[in-house]
Scaffold this active site. Structure first.
Site, PDB file in Angstrom:
ATOM      1  N   ASP A 126       7.833   5.481 -11.595  1.00  0.00           N
ATOM      2  CA  ASP A 126       7.252   6.040 -12.827  1.00  0.00           C
ATOM      3  C   ASP A 126       7.637   7.405 -13.088  1.00  0.00           C
ATOM      4  O   ASP A 126       7.489   7.991 -14.054  1.00  0.00           O
ATOM      5  CB  ASP A 126       5.592   6.180 -12.319  1.00  0.00           C
ATOM      6  CG  ASP A 126       4.919   4.827 -12.460  1.00  0.00           C
ATOM      7  OD1 ASP A 126       5.859   3.605 -12.530  1.00  0.00           O
ATOM      8  OD2 ASP A 126       3.692   4.730 -12.585  1.00  0.00           O
ATOM      9  N   SER A 147       0.769  -1.208  -0.042  1.00  0.00           N
ATOM     10  CA  SER A 147       0.034   0.195  -0.073  1.00  0.00           C
ATOM     11  C   SER A 147       0.837   1.317   0.062  1.00  0.00           C
ATOM     12  O   SER A 147       1.519   1.762  -0.847  1.00  0.00           O
ATOM     13  CB  SER A 147      -1.194  -0.129   1.224  1.00  0.00           C
ATOM     14  OG  SER A 147      -0.263  -0.311   2.345  1.00  0.00           O
ATOM     15  N   LYS A 182      -1.136  -4.032  -3.323  1.00  0.00           N
ATOM     16  CA  LYS A 182      -2.479  -3.414  -2.884  1.00  0.00           C
ATOM     17  C   LYS A 182      -2.609  -2.059  -3.399  1.00  0.00           C
ATOM     18  O   LYS A 182      -1.719  -1.111  -3.035  1.00  0.00           O
ATOM     19  CB  LYS A 182      -2.255  -3.287  -1.183  1.00  0.00           C
ATOM     20  CG  LYS A 182      -3.677  -2.938  -0.740  1.00  0.00           C
ATOM     21  CD  LYS A 182      -3.607  -2.510   0.845  1.00  0.00           C
ATOM     22  CE  LYS A 182      -4.856  -2.067   1.377  1.00  0.00           C
ATOM     23  NZ  LYS A 182      -5.327  -1.060   0.873  1.00  0.00           N
TER      24      LYS A 182
END
Length: 531
Positions: free
Chosen positions: A309, A298, A323
């Protein structure tokens, strides 16, 4: 010597708690009228409970029926929408707040006696002169030693409201005396940054969860490491189950330039909320390595995904838990609560890293075993990806959604060469309990030794090693540790470090030959030589 019961930490299970801990730190403020208006479905459930209460032939605890019903309803939704009984809400809130109110000691139950293993800094216990090695016999008029007293019970007698006085009756073995120590309870931090220290030019920071205090703790660590000359940061998020999304956003912001997308969420109405980096980043020009494993979940994945990214830093380790759901905690009238999934989050390239749970909860929870059996934890090319979930970063790096963050640099799970019972021993409280008793007679030997000197130069003595072997035999562990002198010696040294010097020393010893950290150092010095 009396036998003891030991609990072994099962790290695989940490990731499964991610759904309990993650939250967007939003407070539930919607109108109660909107959610608790009458309708036939709610009336049906209420009427059934009333019938059972008043008409059923036997007495029934309808509270337990309601709890079961709530759990069954939530289990039909997703693995991370959970019910929190009122008996647990305070403890979970305390954990996520990052502090509790008490006296400031670490403890263990030793032969039915409450023993102090360590004094926490800047706490009432430190101020009033409680020492590691003390045994606490009473808190005011409450007895804390003897059979039948659980750890939870004795802790409840030490905790209390800030400013509230308590008198502790303490047995000090070093002087063989019983003394009374009066103090006032105060806020005591529950650290989420376990440790931070330098390894050559690399600053290491270990974060165990994302609580309300995490960003403040992280900033303190980062500032001190920069002051000490850190040119790179190794952010260790292994076994970190997550926590508040806001804390993850703040930490990612430290490494990203202003305007870079960190994360975005999307709710059932399709509404999106985007979070961008600000101009407050304090390590935007340094190198960063994020360490993850199969139990990083998470909020940990938000940090790793945001950097990956944006082509910032290097993600090192193994594929993370997977998650991608956001929960909000909603109170119920009896003091219990539900943490309900209210949105999905996406990494900057648009990835959802949530693993599928379409085959049921048991299949979802068995994921670690499936990864192990498939070879994924040992070999990078065993990681299954879906080409339909292929994404590309601004610099052209290919990343995948659908099940966790795949690291840029893979480090396999170390295949244990030890026998199962040695793993059991080193993972239990046997080591720390033995060391506590060992230090009863040796604590003074470390009084003039600095933490740095201990970590770099101290070697566990043959007497300590032999004593631990005898200790195992005395506790019915008939296992010969002579073949594993290095592994056992490191565990004993780490426990001494923890009880004498604290968390930083403990992790410095424990991570001295950590394969993932060694990979980070290799990557750092390789990249440095190429510049």
């Amino acid at each position: 010597m009396k036998k003891r019961t030991y609990l072994i930490p099962i790290f695989i299970a940490v990731a499964l708690a991610a759904g309990i801990l993650i939250g967007s730190k939003m407070r539930f403020s919607d109108s109660a009228q909107l959610f608790f208006t009458s309708n036939s479905k709610k009336d049906k459930l209420n009427k059934l409970i009333d019938y059972i209460d008043h008409e059923y032939v036997d007495d029934v605890n309808t509270d337990s029926i309601v709890d079961i019903t709530v759990n069954n309803i939530l289990a039909k939704l997703d693995p991370h929408s959970v019910y929190i009984p009122n008996s647990q809400t305070e403890l979970l809130a305390e954990n996520m707040k990052g502090e509790f109110e008490g006296v400031g000691i670490s403890i263990m139950m030793l032969n039915d006696t409450l023993a102090v293993t360590r004094i926490l800094e800047d706490t009432p216990a430190e101020e009033r002169g409680i020492l590691a090695g003390d045994r606490i016999l009473m808190a005011d008029k409450d007895t804390l030693y003897g059979k039948g007293y659980t750890r939870g019970y004795v802790i409840s007698k030490l905790k209390g409201n800030s400013g509230e006085p308590v008198t502790l009756k303490v047995y000090r073995k070093t002087t063989d005396e019983i003394i009374d120590i009066s103090l006032n309870r105060a806020p005591v931090p529950l650290k989420s940054v376990d440790a931070f220290f330098m390894i050559d030019d690399v600053g290491y920071i270990k974060v165990n969860r994302f609580a309300e205090s995490t960003y403040k703790e992280f900033r303190t660590a980062l500032t001190l490491l920069k002051h000490n000359g850190a040119k790179a940061i190794a952010l260790d998020l292994r076994d970190n189950p997550g926590g508040y999304m806001e804390m993850a956003e703040h930490i990612a912001d430290e490494f990203l330039r202003k305007g870079r997308l960190i994360v975005f969420t999307r709710n059932k109405k399709g509404e999106e909320t985007q979070v961008f980096a600000t101009d407050k980043g304090d390590f935007e020009d340094g190198q960063v390595y994020v360490l993850i494993n199969e139990n990083s979940a998470s909020a940990s994945e938000i940090v790793a995904g945001a950097l990956q990214d944006n082509d910032v830093g290097t993600i090192v380790g193994r594929r993370s838990f997977g998650k991608g759901l956001v929960q909000r905690e909603m109170p119920l009238p009896d003091g219990s609560a539900v943490r309900l999934t209210i949105a999905r989050y996406y990494t900057p390239t648009g990835r959802s890293i949530q693993r599928s749970y379409k085959d049921g909860m048991q299949d979802y929870y068995d994921d670690f075993q499936k990864r192990y059996e498939s070879g994924e934890l040992q070999y990078a090319d065993s990681i299954k990806v879906a080409d339909s979930l292929r994404f590309t970063t601004p610099k052209g790096k290919v990343v995948y959604g659908g099940g966790g963050i795949i690291p840029d640099v893979f480090v396999p799970l170390e295949t244990s060469v030890y026998k199962d019972h040695l793993n059991y021993i080193l993972g239990s409280e046997l080591v720390s309990t033995y060391i506590f008793e060992y230090l009863d007679d040796k604590r003074a030997d470390f009084s003039g030794m600095s933490q740095d000197d201990f970590v770099k130069n101290y070697t566990v003595t043959d007497d300590a090693f032999t004593g631990f072997q005898e200790y195992l035999y005395d506790n019915d562990f008939g296992f010969d540790i002579s073949e594993y002198k290095y592994e056992v010696g490191k565990a004993l040294k780490a426990s001494i470090a923890h009880q004498i010097y604290g968390d930083n020393a403990y992790y410095r010893v424990l991570k001295s030959d950590d394969t993932m950290l060694q990979k980070v150092l290799e990557l750092y010095y390789t990249s440095d030589s190429e510049e």
